[in-house]
Enzyme design. Structure first.
Site, PDB file in Angstrom:
ATOM      1  N   LYS A 138       0.821  -1.220   0.000  1.00  0.00           N
ATOM      2  CA  LYS A 138       0.000   0.000   0.000  1.00  0.00           C
ATOM      3  C   LYS A 138       0.851   1.265   0.000  1.00  0.00           C
ATOM      4  CE  LYS A 138      -2.186  -1.169   3.798  1.00  0.00           C
ATOM      5  NZ  LYS A 138      -1.812  -2.579   3.995  1.00  0.00           N
ATOM      6  N   THR A 139       1.814   1.306   0.910  1.00  0.00           N
ATOM      7  CA  THR A 139       2.611   2.532   1.049  1.00  0.00           C
ATOM      8  C   THR A 139       3.390   2.824  -0.237  1.00  0.00           C
ATOM      9  OG1 THR A 139       2.813   2.259   3.437  1.00  0.00           O
ATOM     10  CG2 THR A 139       4.465   3.632   2.354  1.00  0.00           C
ATOM     11  N   GLU A 178      -3.599   6.049   1.406  1.00  0.00           N
ATOM     12  CA  GLU A 178      -3.405   4.656   1.773  1.00  0.00           C
ATOM     13  C   GLU A 178      -4.601   4.213   2.607  1.00  0.00           C
ATOM     14  OE1 GLU A 178      -0.104   2.074   4.293  1.00  0.00           O
ATOM     15  OE2 GLU A 178       0.516   3.871   3.198  1.00  0.00           O
TER      16      GLU A 178
END
Length: 464
Positions: free
Chosen positions: A121-122, A165
């Site tokens: 995600k990051t 995110e």
């Protein structure tokens, strides 16, 4: 893009303001003109960056830190009910707002892209933020990690796009209503909040169900959990589904990934045309993240070829295979990987870049519940290294679980053929690594806890 401050958030107080998610929201509110305050357990570069924006940051938790005129208290799921500032807020009837609700309020009036998945995600959110900024679209963004400096995890932009995110760990991503949702993968994790993989699927189905009518889901065509989720949501009305990956069936198909040392060159087939671009981090999983970012950016309206070129400007995010430095011919790299899938992916990426060089790992398990459930898989991942040192479990928000220690991982690693040792004293690690490492070796500090602090200490000891 709205520059307003959400109602009741003009004088917010953040408990745990130094955390990755919390600090990003605090930064955006400060940039919009809110009078931000908060507290954190210890001093940090993030706290200093927030102060530079005008925020008041207290160190330590004390009821006295909550200002008399605070209009709300922002918390994450990690904040315990007995926290003195939270107790004071409830006693004084100050509204308590969950981090995800605060972020959702900041996205009002924007065109949100929400990036979800068990892993990646990051990185994917960061890739989108960097690329859309390079195209002059001035996005706002909130990321779970710093791009290139403390406090660079969030920004209030003048454009209409907001990239965020979306955290599934506590189901807080159900709060968002994105125009574009990205699901990179779906696996069982966060065992304190999910009892089964079926619960994970149901949670992601709820997230996908929040996509705005006419919006887009970008999802992996390769990862089994994502494929199953696609099957479950395929008939959702008003949802455009774009699949990405190496599968022949993918809407955006990866046809080639060519390693180039610590970078990769990626070619995709998109609308019948081949498009090649550079990803400035190694490994197949990062290439897949970049293609997901490409598809999401196209879905929000960015030109494909320009976006692909802009993605090449992404140079990484802190703790995602971040080179900390080199000393005595030894490179030290930091990895946030803490789930077995992430661990194996980062080790395979580093192994591919290392060639004949040795890869040494300092691993710190994260959470007792994760260690209990996934110790065998973590041990198997460590077998990909030439040698590993395993620290005690980093508890984060959890209390110890009887019988659950890093020894479970060490036993599993040895059973998988790994060369592994235990080290209970974190302060001893620089000396241990300096005694193991030889010129040409790569040292990987790995985990989601404070193992990241060891990189500079190892480098210093190597030249001592």
């Amino acid at each position: 893009m709205s520059t307003s401050i959400p109602p009741a958030m003009d004088r917010p107080h953040f408990i745990g303001i130094g955390g990755a998610g919390m600090s990003g929201i605090a930064k955006i509110l400060a940039q919009r003109g809110a009078r931000v305050a908060g507290s954190d357990a210890r001093e940090s570069e993030t706290a200093a960056a927030l102060r530079a924006l005008g925020a008041t940051v207290h160190i330590g938790h004390d009821a006295a830190h909550l200002a008399l005129d605070a209009t709300c208290v922002v918390v994450s799921s990690a904040i315990r009910a007995e926290n003195p500032e939270l107790v004071a807020a409830r006693e004084r009837a100050v509204p308590v707002v969950h981090r995800s609700d605060a972020l959702a309020a900041l996205m009002d009036g924007a065109r949100p892209i929400a990036v979800a998945g068990t892993h990646g995600k990051t990185t994917t959110t960061s890739m989108l933020a960097v690329a859309l900024t390079a195209l002059g679209l001035e996005p706002s963004y909130a990321i779970g990690g710093d791009l290139d400096a403390p406090g660079s995890n969030a920004h209030h932009g003048s454009g209409e796009i907001f990239v965020a995110e979306a955290d599934e760990s506590d189901r807080s991503f159900h709060t968002y209503a994105p125009e574009v949702a990205v699901v990179l993968n779906v696996e069982l994790d966060h065992h304190a909040n999910y009892a089964s993989l079926e619960e994970i699927y149901e949670s992601f189905e709820t997230f996908v169900g929040k996509v705005r009518p006419g919006g887009t889901l970008v999802i992996s065509a390769d990862q089994p959990g994502a494929v199953e989720l696609t099957r479950r949501v395929r008939d959702t009305g008003g949802l455009n589904i774009v699949t990405v990956g190496e599968s022949e069936s993918a809407s955006v198909r990866i046809t080639r990934i060519s390693p180039r040392g610590l970078t990769s060159e990626v070619t995709v087939l998109l609308d019948g045309r081949m498009l090649t671009f550079t990803v400035s981090v190694p490994g197949r999983h990062y290439a897949h993240n970049a293609v997901a970012a490409l598809a999401a950016g196209i879905a929000i309206g960015a030109p494909a070829r320009n976006l692909a070129s802009a993605l090449g400007k992404y140079t990484g995010v802190k703790r995602r295979l971040q080179l900390k430095g080199e000393a005595a011919g030894v490179q030290v790299i930091d990895s946030y990987a803490h789930h077995p899938t992430e661990m194996a992916a980062d080790l395979e990426a580093i192994r591919g870049a290392a060639g004949d060089q040795r890869v040494l790992v300092v691993f710190q398990p994260h959470l007792f519940s994760r260690t209990r459930e996934l110790a065998a898989e973590m041990g198997a991942a460590l077998a990909l290294a030439d040698a590993s040192v395993v620290l005690d479990v980093y508890p984060a928000r959890e209390d110890p679980i009887p019988g659950v220690t890093s020894a479970l991982i060490i036993d599993a690693a040895r059973a998988a053929g790994a060369d592994v040792m235990a080290e209970h004293d974190k302060e001893a690690i620089p000396g241990v690594v300096a005694g193991m490492a030889k010129p040409g070796d790569l040292v990987l500090t790995m985990g989601a806890g404070d193992v990241t602090e060891l990189g500079p200490l190892i480098l210093a000891r190597l030249v001592a």
